[in-house]
Design a protein around this motif. Structure first.
Motif, short mmCIF file in Angstrom:
data_model
loop_
_atom_site.label_atom_id
_atom_site.label_comp_id
_atom_site.label_asym_id
_atom_site.label_seq_id
_atom_site.Cartn_x
_atom_site.Cartn_y
_atom_site.Cartn_z
N TYR A 263 8.24 52.76 47.58
CA TYR A 263 8.46 54.14 48.00
C TYR A 263 9.76 54.65 47.39
CZ TYR A 263 8.62 58.27 51.00
OH TYR A 263 8.65 59.55 51.45
N ARG A 264 9.73 55.89 46.92
CA ARG A 264 10.94 56.57 46.43
C ARG A 264 11.39 57.57 47.48
NH1 ARG A 264 13.62 57.81 41.66
NH2 ARG A 264 12.11 56.59 40.44
N PHE A 265 12.59 57.35 48.02
CA PHE A 265 13.13 58.23 49.04
C PHE A 265 13.69 59.51 48.41
CE2 PHE A 265 13.15 53.99 50.77
CZ PHE A 265 12.76 54.17 52.10
N GLU A 266 13.97 60.49 49.25
CA GLU A 266 14.45 61.79 48.76
C GLU A 266 15.79 61.68 48.05
OE1 GLU A 266 14.49 64.61 51.89
OE2 GLU A 266 12.31 64.62 52.16
#
Length: 395
Positions: A263-266
């Motif tokens: 997952y790529r966070f904000e």
């Protein structure tokens, strides 16, 4: 050096010569290794320097040819701290030459690619020494069964070549079926595998079955994305061979399975996390040496001695030229773990420098009274720390 000269030799520009493309890299991995707990005399310094030249050329309209030569020069202090790669289980032909293995200075020259590939009657085919890789899971793939990378490997950009024949055919929009035969040093080390891949409603599916170095096996895997999160899972089941022998399999039947999310966070932090069940391993720490001598470990099918693991690899680019990352390998059975922070610095478009340190945590071995053999109490607690730098240049 004569091969290197092919990249600049003026005669290659003649119209009657094949259109040869070339590239390669120079890499220097330099390590400081500390003594593991209890065991002494295994500390020192290693410098492993690699040169690789890749050539590719069409052979008329019927095939293309790939050729790669790899040269490894190592310095070890004290001598014998690390040995050159040897006993390639997936190579039938002897196209390697080594000098002074085990000495302070050692050298290995090998042909890592020698491949013909083309298309005929709707089938893609390739034969010779080539890269063979399967699987979708990023950190450690249970379906990447021919020549996988260790989960803590630093150099994963070029997969080692194996002696094989491959045949594949595409069907539908994204389907592919294939046959792969890999030839080892002996007939018992040959592998014969059938694969099928397809995408169904946004889910990438992969199936593998056949014989892996005399073991019947079958495996399934999928990869998809849900709400911006990548989801992957793979499982492979193996029938043991030479069970009970010193260098055979430990178990009559064993699975290796993994589930992974990414997952790529904000804030642009990227996280990979994986649970790994290593059925080729053992449950008790005192049996770890036996696992390290078993066939899956020696063949590179498994690199870990225990059963249950959590792996995590976060990364964050806090400057366009600098990325910080880390690796965690946690043995959930004995509660020991490896932690490796790493700083990747881009020096130019084709050069980079990595600085890293690998620290091991867990219960240390202990020596019982009147016993000269230490008792192993955890996997990573029995290993020494190490660190250094990795310099890479591509051309």
């Amino acid at each position: 050096m004569a091969l290197l000269g092919l990249g600049w030799s003026p005669p290659l520009a003649r119209a009657d010569m094949p259109d040869i493309s070339w590239g390669g890299h120079l890499k220097s991995l330099n390590l400081n290794i500390q003594d593991p707990p209890v065991f002494e005399g295994e500390s020192g310094e290693i410098s492993s320097n690699r040169f690789r030249l890749d050539l590719s050329a069409p052979l008329g309209s019927w095939a293309d040819a790939d050729f790669s030569i790899a040269d490894v020069f190592r310095y070890s202090d004290p001598p014998g701290l690390v040995l050159l790669p040897r006993d390639f289980p997936n190579r039938r032909l002897d196209m390697e030459k080594s000098w002074n293995d085990g000495g302070r200075y050692s050298h290995l020259l090998q042909i890592d690619r020698l491949t013909l590939r083309g298309t005929a009657f709707g089938f893609d085919w390739s034969l010779g020494r080539q890269a063979v890789g399967f699987g979708r899971v990023s950190l450690f793939s249970p379906l990447d069964i021919i020549a996988p990378f260790p989960p803590d490997a630093l150099d994963t950009e070029v997969r080692p070549g194996v002696d094989s024949v491959r045949l594949s055919r595409y069907f539908g929009i994204s389907g592919q079926a294939g046959l792969t035969a890999v030839f080892g040093q002996e007939q018992d080390l040959n592998s014969y595998l059938a694969t099928i891949e397809n995408n169904v409603d946004g889910i990438d599916l992969l199936g593998i079955t056949g014989w892996l170095r005399n073991r019947p096996m079958a495996g399934l895997g999928f990869a998809t994305e849900v709400g911006g999160m990548g989801l992957k899972a793979e499982a492979a089941h193996f029938e043991g061979t030479d069970v009970g022998k010193t260098e055979g399999d430990i178990h009559h039947r064993f699975p290796i399975a993994a589930a992974e999310i990414d997952y790529r966070f904000e804030n642009d932090l990227v996280l990979f996390a994986q649970y790994l069940y290593n059925g080729a391993g053992v449950s008790e720490p005192e049996d770890y040496p036996r696992a390290a001598l078993s066939a899956p470990y020696q063949e590179g099918l498994s690199f870990l001695a225990g059963r249950h693991y959590l792996l995590a690899a976060p990364s964050y680019q806090f400057h366009p030229l600098v990325t910080a990352s880390g690796l965690l390998i946690w043995n959930l059975g004995d509660d020991s773990f490896l932690l490796r922070p790493l700083l990747d610095i881009s020096l130019s478009d084709n050069a980079s420098l990595q600085l890293f340190w690998s620290a091991n945590f867990g219960r240390k071995p202990q020596t019982a009274p009147l016993s000269p053999i230490p008792e192993i109490r955890s996997e990573f607690g029995s290993a020494g720390d190490s660190g250094g730098f990795f310099l890479k240049y591509f051309f």
